[in-house]
Write an enzyme that holds these catalytic residues in place. Structure first.
Site, short mmCIF file in Angstrom:
data_model
loop_
_atom_site.label_atom_id
_atom_site.label_comp_id
_atom_site.label_asym_id
_atom_site.label_seq_id
_atom_site.Cartn_x
_atom_site.Cartn_y
_atom_site.Cartn_z
N CYS A 228 0.81 -1.23 0.00
CA CYS A 228 0.00 0.00 0.00
C CYS A 228 0.84 1.27 0.00
CB CYS A 228 -1.00 -0.02 1.16
SG CYS A 228 -0.28 0.09 2.81
N HIS A 276 -3.03 0.96 6.87
CA HIS A 276 -3.40 0.86 5.46
C HIS A 276 -3.66 2.25 4.89
CE1 HIS A 276 -4.59 -1.10 1.81
NE2 HIS A 276 -5.72 -0.42 1.77
N HIS A 288 -5.79 1.63 -4.35
CA HIS A 288 -4.91 1.09 -3.32
C HIS A 288 -4.44 -0.32 -3.69
CE1 HIS A 288 -8.08 -1.36 -0.86
NE2 HIS A 288 -8.42 -1.31 -2.11
#
Length: 313
Positions: A228, A276, A288
């Site tokens: 990420c 995240h 993402h």
């Protein structure tokens, strides 16, 4: 109305006036029509943006020309003022000495040669300065004309840029509304719409969008696989902005913005420990790299606890 009157007068079984006057709403544009309109607006916006960028370059050139012309005019004016003062002093001296007959001055003087020398010198300098004054006046007038011309060009370009910027903002607003309507109807359409804008955030998002479908790999930062924070780090690196490969550090890499202030390309973070993150695309969606076994993709931001947004550029 004519149809309603005919129906009303046709007989006892005619439609009542109040029901005949009901208007029918225009059919809503189809998803295909909305997408076509959005693409046309995006193309128009790109053209306007390039014209705007071109005018920015021209304005910078015109302003530089105006600055140079202004400096030149100021130098000429200072030089002319210095000569003006010198000529005034010489004129005053000549007038004072010219009050008597030069012959009498010559005869009465204790140093006749000095009178001759001074008279000749005054005549020489007056003549030379007169020539120089004329030259400087011409140069100053030329410099002032150049300055006014350059300032006029700069103002014209500035006005055009202002008008173009207003038009660009109007098209951007229309595009955003059409895109929003389209995505609300079919969220998958967002992946098929171009990222508009010339800023580094938009450029970074545009590049990152080209990595859709690439696999998630823990610790990877491109160009073929990503985690990420590796995806956001790679995207911004391509536009000259270096981000650390760690969500916690990227959280402190720019200005914090609320969810309602998010713009395409902003970094979005989730969970209290910020484990995240992704890049905001628009309409509540983000790009993402989710987790092992998945690929880089567009997804809704809902379903994850939103921690905040960061504007890097």
């Amino acid at each position: 109305m004519a149809g309603a009157l005919i129906a009303f007068t046709a007989g006892p079984y005619a439609v009542a006036p109040q029901t005949a006057a009901v208007a029918h709403a225009d059919p809503k544009p189809s998803t295909k029509e909305l997408r076509s309109k959005a693409l046309k607006l995006a193309d128009q916006l790109e053209q306007l943006t390039e014209q705007y960028n071109g005018l920015k370059v021209k304005l910078s050139q015109s302003q530089r020309a105006a600055d140079v012309a202004t400096e030149n005019a100021e130098r000429q004016e200072k030089s002319l003022e210095a000569i003006r003062q010198k000529v005034g002093s010489l004129a005053a001296t000549s007038y004072m000495q010219g009050g008597s007959d030069p012959t009498v001055s010559f005869v009465a003087s204790q140093d006749p040669q000095a009178v001759l020398d001074q008279a000749a010198t005054l005549h020489y300098f007056a003549k030379q300065d007169s020539t120089q004054v004329l030259g400087l006046m011409r140069a100053m007038q030329s410099a002032q004309r150049a300055r006014k011309s350059a300032e006029g060009r700069a103002k014209q370009v500035k006005d055009l840029r202002s008008q173009l910027d207003s038009q660009r903002k109007k098209v951007t607003g229309t595009y955003s509304k059409v895109r929003g309507t389209l995505v609300d109807r079919d969220p998958t359409q967002l992946a098929n719409l171009p990222v508009v804008g010339t800023g580094k955030a938009a450029q970074a998002l545009r590049l990152a969008m080209g990595k859709r479908g690439r696999p998630y790999v823990w610790g990877a930062s491109g160009p073929s696989t990503f985690d990420c924070s590796g995806l956001t780090m790679w995207a911004y690196k391509q536009v000259g902005i270096n981000l650390p490969h760690y969500t916690g550090s990227q959280w402190n890499a720019g200005t914090h913005v609320s969810r309602g202030q998010l713009q395409p390309g902003d970094l979005v973070f989730f969970y209290s420990d910020l484990h995240h993150m992704g890049m905001y695309v628009g309409n509540g969606m983000m790009l993402h790299a989710p987790h092992t076994g998945d690929v880089v993709k567009i997804a809704s931001m809902s379903g994850r606890p939103f921690a905040g947004g960061v504007r890097v550029a």
